[in-house]
Design an enzyme around this catalytic site. Sequence first.
Site, PDB file in Angstrom:
ATOM      1  CB  SER A 170      -0.885   0.020   1.253  1.00  0.00           C
ATOM      2  OG  SER A 170      -1.556   1.266   1.335  1.00  0.00           O
ATOM      3  CE1 TYR A 204      -3.853  -2.405   4.947  1.00  0.00           C
ATOM      4  CE2 TYR A 204      -2.788  -0.311   4.489  1.00  0.00           C
ATOM      5  CZ  TYR A 204      -3.493  -1.414   4.052  1.00  0.00           C
ATOM      6  OH  TYR A 204      -3.852  -1.525   2.718  1.00  0.00           O
TER       7      TYR A 204
END
Length: 247
Positions: A142, A155
Site C-alpha cells: 500500500s 497496517y
Amino acid sequence: MNKPSNSKVALVTGASRGIGAAIARRLAKDGFAVAVNYASSPAQADALVAELQAAGGKALAVKADVASAGEVRAMFNAVEAQLGKVDVLVNNAGVLKTVPLAEHTDALYDQTFDINVRGTFNTLREAATRLNEGGRVVNFSSTTLALNMPGYAIYNATKAAVEAFTHVFAKELRGRNITVNAVAPGPIATSLFLDGKTEEQIQTFAKMPPLQRLGQPEDIASVVAFLAGPDAGWVNGQVLRANGGVA
Ligand code: NAP
C-alpha cells in the site's frame, strides 16, 4: 466454461469484491481461467463467477481464509483439480482498520497480521512448489507505507512485511522464469477505504494526488494485468506504486 482448455490459470485472493473483483474481471477478459477466492462473501463470489462464465470465461469460486495454511493448501488443490495448475497468483486479500498504535487491541493486531502477512506467506509457500514455469506472482502492499499517516502503524507494518517477502521470494524462485512483484495502491474507492470515513475525509484523500481523484479498482486491475502479462516479463522483485502521484 467456453475458453480453450489450455488457457492460463489465475488465482486471485479476496476476489469477491473491491480491487480483487476488478482484477478477476480484467484477467478473465485477458483470457485467463480465474479462481475467485473469498472468505465470507459467497454470494458475491458466486455472482462474479456467473458473470465471468456468462461472458464466455472459465471461472471458479473457491472459499478459503488465507490466514489458514490448511485452507490455502485445499484451495490450491481445488483450483488445480478444476482449472489446472496456477500460472498467476494475485495476493490481493487484505484488511485495514486505522487505529492509533496506543489504542490498538491484541485481537486486531493478530487479525491484521494473520490476513495480510500470514495470508500472503501461506499462498507464497504453496506457490513456491506449485506455480507453473513462467508464472507470475503479484503481491499487495500500500502507498500508505510511504505516507506514514497516524493510525496506520500496524497496517503499514504488515505491508512492509509483504514488500520484504516480494524482494526475497523473487530471488528464491531463480531458474523457474517466475516473476514476483508487488503493487502498492494509493486510496482506491472500495469499502476497505471508504468505510468509517466522513465525506470530508474522503474528499481530502481524493485531493492528495496531483491527478486529483480517488483511484478506482480498475486502475489497479490494469496494473496487475500488466504485471501478469507478457509485457512485464523483465520486471521482477519490484514494488509498483500506483497512486496517481500521491507519493
Ligand atoms: P475490500 O474491498 O475490503 O475487499 C477485501 C477482499 O479481501 C474481499 O474480497 C474479502 O473477501 C477478502 N478477504 C478479507 N479477508 C480475507 C481472508 N481472511 N481470506 C480471504 N479473503 C479475504 O478491500 P480492497 O480495497 O479491495 O483491498 C484489496 C487489497 O488492496 C488489500 O490487500 C489492501 O490492503 C490493498 N490496498 C487497498 C487500498 C484501498 O484504498 N482500497 C489501498 C492500498 C492497498 P470476503 O468478503 O469474502 O471476506
